[in-house]
Scaffold this motif. Structure first.
Motif: not given
Length: 252
Positions: A23-26, A247-250
């Motif tokens: 995810r961007e901007k994380q 939390r961090l991966v789409d």
């Protein structure tokens, strides 16, 4: 991010994973955020950064403190262990006496293997950082001084756990190479910038060469089955890995 006084900050979302996309901007990696000015701190906060992982040792941290981000972000001090025993610039046994390793002899392989020694000494700290990431709201930036060695190790650790191929991790590390002159300019102006005077010919230690990160990842795989397996052996649970990916991966 070029509006900041930072020289080596980037979003890890540019790194491709085997499955899904970061995810961007994380999650950002950076050089020392404690020495930016108030305007730079406000810009980082406006960008969504709400937490800082400081990987510097206690003497470095005490020299500069948290800087103007204090009061704007949460903070975890995660000091990496840089043991003199594993320092590639320390004397080493040679025949019947001791001889200094030639600074120019610090090859990418030497530095990459040193990274593994630092990882082993700091594994519990790395695991604590990864577990903390599962609970943070908003973006996190992690940094050391230059944003290259300790930051590179932490980046490689989180990217390995998230499923990035080795060559993606290598490319992310190597992206620092183009920024090193600006990084060194910032370090010379910092209170602890004197260390540059002690490494005038430190070979690969003052570079961000692809072969350095390759040597690190290859040695970790040869000796421990890879970074993820090493960190699992030091306490990182599969549940924490699953939470981190959620939390961090789409598109996982």
């Amino acid at each position: 991010m070029s509006v900041f006084s930072l020289a080596n900050i980037r979003d890890l979302a540019q790194v491709r994973l085997r499955s899904g996309a970061l995810r961007e901007k994380q999650l950002y990696r950076s050089d020392d955020v404690s020495t930016i000015d108030a305007a730079g701190a406000r810009a980082l906060h406006k960008e969504g950064i709400r937490h800082v992982f400081d990987l510097r040792g206690a003497p470095e941290q005490q020299m500069t403190g948290r800087g103007p981000l204090e009061g704007l972000t949460g903070y975890d001090h995660l000091p990496f262990v840089l043991s003199p025993v594993n320092d590639p610039l320390q004397p080493v046994a040679s025949g019947t006496g001791a001889a200094l390793v030639s600074h120019t002899a610090l090859s990418p392989q030497t530095v990459g293997h040193w990274y593994l020694s630092v990882t082993l000494d700091s594994a519990e700290i790395i695991v604590r950082g990864l577990e903390t990431l599962t609970r943070i709201e908003g973006a996190t930036v992690f940094h050391c001084a230059a944003g290259k060695d300790r930051t590179g190790i932490f980046a490689a650790s989180v990217l390995s756990v998230l499923g990035a191929p080795d060559e993606e991790i290598v490319n992310d590390y190597h992206a620092t190479e183009a920024q090193l002159e600006r990084v060194f300019d910032r370090l010379r102006a910092a209170p602890y910038g004197f260390f540059l005077q002690n490494l005038p010919h430190a070979g690969a230690l003052l570079r961000a060469q692809k072969d350095t990160m390759r040597a690190f990842l290859d040695k970790a795989r040869l000796d421990h089955g890879g970074l993820e397996e090493l960190l699992k052996a030091r306490g990182l649970s599969q549940d924490s890995i699953n939470q981190l990916r959620a939390r961090l991966v789409d598109g996982d």
